[in-house]
Design an enzyme around this catalytic site. Structure first.
Site, PDB file in Angstrom:
ATOM      1  N   GLU A   1       0.606  -1.130   0.059  1.00  0.00           N
ATOM      2  CA  GLU A   1       0.014   0.158  -0.006  1.00  0.00           C
ATOM      3  C   GLU A   1       0.743   1.114  -0.078  1.00  0.00           C
ATOM      4  OE1 GLU A   1      -3.334  -1.969   3.079  1.00  0.00           O
ATOM      5  OE2 GLU A   1      -1.592  -0.803   3.595  1.00  0.00           O
TER       6      GLU A   1
ATOM      7  N   ARG B   1       2.226  20.052   7.119  1.00  0.00           N
ATOM      8  CA  ARG B   1       3.371  18.971   7.429  1.00  0.00           C
ATOM      9  C   ARG B   1       4.188  19.757   8.680  1.00  0.00           C
ATOM     10  NH1 ARG B   1       6.471  16.494   4.645  1.00  0.00           N
ATOM     11  NH2 ARG B   1       6.319  14.769   5.834  1.00  0.00           N
TER      12      ARG B   1
ATOM     13  N   CYS C   1      -2.793  32.883  10.898  1.00  0.00           N
ATOM     14  CA  CYS C   1      -2.630  33.610  12.267  1.00  0.00           C
ATOM     15  C   CYS C   1      -2.243  32.495  13.272  1.00  0.00           C
ATOM     16  CB  CYS C   1      -3.876  34.236  12.641  1.00  0.00           C
ATOM     17  SG  CYS C   1      -4.454  35.382  11.544  1.00  0.00           S
TER      18      CYS C   1
ATOM     19  N   TYR D   1       0.364  13.935   1.312  1.00  0.00           N
ATOM     20  CA  TYR D   1      -0.216  14.726   2.609  1.00  0.00           C
ATOM     21  C   TYR D   1       0.050  16.236   2.517  1.00  0.00           C
ATOM     22  CZ  TYR D   1       0.399   9.824   3.564  1.00  0.00           C
ATOM     23  OH  TYR D   1       0.198   8.402   3.503  1.00  0.00           O
TER      24      TYR D   1
END
Ligand code: PLP
Length: 432
Positions: free
Chosen positions: A291, A331, A362, A391
Site C-alpha cells: 500500500e 506538515r 494566524c 499529505y
C-alpha cells in the site's frame, strides 16, 4: 541534484516540472497551486507493479494509499496502471466510486469505521475490508448476516516492530491505536473469532509499520514475523491464511541529502525474506499486497506560491511570507517536516540567503521551512516548495477561510487542472 526527476531548470533559469516552466504554470493557474508530474507518478506505479510481477509472478496487488493524495484523477491513473486502491473513509470510497474505480480492487481501512461506512463498503462490494478491532468485527458480521452474504476481510495486526520515523507516523508497535496486538495474543484471538463467524471470509492478514521509513530491515522483519504467525495460525486452527498485506511507508526524498532505497529494491528484499520464511515455516507463499502512498506521489508534486512580505529581524532571522501556508501544507506544524524550497524564477541562481518561509495564517507555528537556504527573494517572486505531492492537499484545511489551491497535472508538455481552486462561494456553501 533535485528531489525528483520531474524537476529541472530551463534556459531562462526557471524551475521546470515535467518540462513545463513553473512561472508559466503560476501565471496560468495562479498561486498557491499544487503541480504534479503525471509521467513520474505513473513510473512510480509501474515500479511497484512490475516488482510484483518479477518477484511474485504477478500474484499480488499494489494498492495506492489514496489518503496521500485523493481525487478522481488519481483514482483513474491508478486504475490504468493496474493498481488497487486503499481507502480509509466513506469520503475516499465515494471518490473512488465516482471515478469508476473497480470496487473489487479497493481495500477499506480505518481504526474506527462507522456503521454507515461499513454498510457503504459492503453495498458497493469492496474487495477487502481490513478489520481493525473486535467492535468492527461484530458490526461487520451483523451487517453481513443481515444481508446474508460473505464479506472478505483481512485482520490488521500490530507486529511489534519499532521503526525510526516520527512518533506520530509509527504504527507497528504495541502502543498504537491501529490493529490487533501480536504479543498479547489478541491477534490470535481475533483470527479464531473471525474463523468462527458465518459471514466473514478471513482472507489473510495486514500490517503497516509506519511511514517515511528509510530502512529496509523493518520491512523484512515484518515479512518474517507475519510468516511465522501464519504458521502458528495453521498449527492452532488448521487454516492457512491466503493473503498477506505488508502495508506502505516507503521513505522518499524530501531533502537532496535524503537517500531512500529504490522502491523495487524494497519489494525485492522483502520478497527474498518472505519466500525464505515461508519455506522455513512450511507455508505457501501468500498473495501479497502493498500500500504505497507517499512513494507514489510525494516527490512528484510541488507547490508554487507568490512571495509577499519580507521581514528582516536584525540578528535574529528573515521571514519571507507566502500566499499560503499551514492550510495547504500542515506538515511543518504537525511534524516539523522539512522541505526543500527554491525561488522558481531564479532557480539557476545560487542559494545564498537563509530564510524562514512563513505562511499567512494566524499562528506563529505556521511555517513551511525554517532557516532554509534559498535565492535572494523579492516581493512577487514565485517560490516552489518541493516534495509536496503527498499529505499536503489531502491534509489541507480552510483555516482562516483560505480557499484550497488548485491542483494541476502536467503530462507530455501540457498542464491541466485536476482539482479546481476553491472560491469564496465554496467557503460559504454550507453556511446557513
Ligand atoms: C498511511 C498508510 C499507508 C501509506 O503510507 P505511506 O507512507 O504514504 O506509503 C499504507 N497503509 C496504511 C494502513 C496506512 O495507514
Amino acid at each position: 541534484m533535485f528531489v525528483s526527476d520531474a524537476l529541472n531548470i530551463n534556459e531562462k533559469g526557471h524551475l521546470t516540472i515535467g518540462g513545463l516552466d513553473t512561472i508559466d504554470i503560476a501565471e496560468e493557474f495562479g498561486t498557491p497551486c499544487y503541480v504534479f508530474d503525471e509521467n513520474q507518478i505513473r513510473d512510480n506505479c509501474r515500479a511497484f507493479v512490475s516488482s510484483i510481477d518479477e518477484n511474485y509472478d504477478g500474484k499480488g496487488l499494489v494498492c495506492y494509499a489514496s489518503k496521500a493524495f485523493c481525487c478522481k484523477e488519481m483514482c483513474r491513473i491508478c486504475d490504468e496502471e493496474r493498481m488497487g486502491l486503499d481507502v480509509v473513509s466513506g469520503g475516499e470510497l465515494f471518490t473512488a466510486i465516482k471515478a469508476g474505480f473497480p470496487m473489487g480492487k479497493v481495500i477499506f481501512h480505518g481504526n474506527n469505521k462507522t456503521k454507515d461506512e461499513l454498510l457503504m463498503a459492503v453495498q458497493n462490494n469492496v474487495g477487502r475490508i481490513i478489520v481493525d478491532n473486535f467492535t468492527e468485527l461484530e458490526m461487520l458480521e451483523d451487517i453481513a448476516a443481515e444481508k446474508n452474504i460473505k464479506v472478505p476481510v483481512l485482520l490488521r495486526i500490530k507486529p511489534g516492530i519499532e521503526v525510526h520515523t516520527h512518533e506520530f507516523i509509527r504504527t507497528g508497535q504495541i502502543d498504537s491505536k491501529f490493529g490487533f496486538a501480536l504479543e498479547t495474543g489478541e491477534a490470535m484471538d481475533a483470527v479464531k473469532h473471525t474463523l468462527n463467524t458465518k459471514h466473514l471470509e478471513l482472507r489473510g492478514l495486514h500490517c503497516h509499520i509506519g511511514s517515511q521509513v528509510f530502512e529496509i530491515d523493518p520491512f523484512k522483519l515484518a515479512g518474517s514475523v507475519m510468516a511465522k504467525f501464519i504458521r502458528q495460525i495453521r498449527d492452532e486452527t488448521g487454516v492457512e491464511m491466503q493473503e498477506l498485506n505488508l502495508g506502505g511507508g516507503f521513505g522518499i526524498k524530501y531533502l537532496t541529502t535524503d537517500n531512500p532505497e529504490k522502491f523495487y529494491e524494497y519489494v525485492r528484499c522483502v520478497s527474498v525474506v518472505l519466500k525464505r520464511s515461508c519455506e522455513e515455516y512450511g507455508i505457501k507463499l501468500p498473495f501479497v499486497l502493498f500500500e504505497p502512498g507517499r512513494s507514489i506521489v510525494g516527490a512528484e508534486g510541488i507547490t508554487l506560491y507568490t512571495a509577499g512580505v519580507v521581514k528582516k529581524i536584525p540578528g535574529i532571522r528573515t521571514y519571507v511570507s507566502i500566499d499560503g501556508g499551514m492550510a495547504d501544507n500542515p506538515r511543518y506544524i504537525l511534524y516539523q517536516a522539512q522541505h526543500e524550497i527554491m525561488c522558481a524564477n531564479k532557480a539557476g541562481w545560487e542559494k545564498d540567503c537563509i530564510i524562514t518561509l512563513a505562511g499567512k495564517c494566524c499562528e506563529s507555528g505556521d511555517l513551511i521551512a525554517e532557516n532554509s537556504p534559498i535565492q535572494r527573494i523579492e516581493v512577487g517572486d514565485i517560490i516552489a516548495v518541493l516534495s509536496t505531492g503527498a499529505y499536503n492537499y489531502s491534509m489541507s484545511s480552510n483555516y482562516n477561510r483560505l480557499p484550497r489551491p488548485a491542483a494541476v497535472m502536467v503530462k507530455d508538455g501540457v498542464a491541466r487542472e485536476i482539482i479546481k481552486r476553491e472560491t469564496y462561494l465554496d467557503l460559504i456553501r454550507n453556511d446557513i
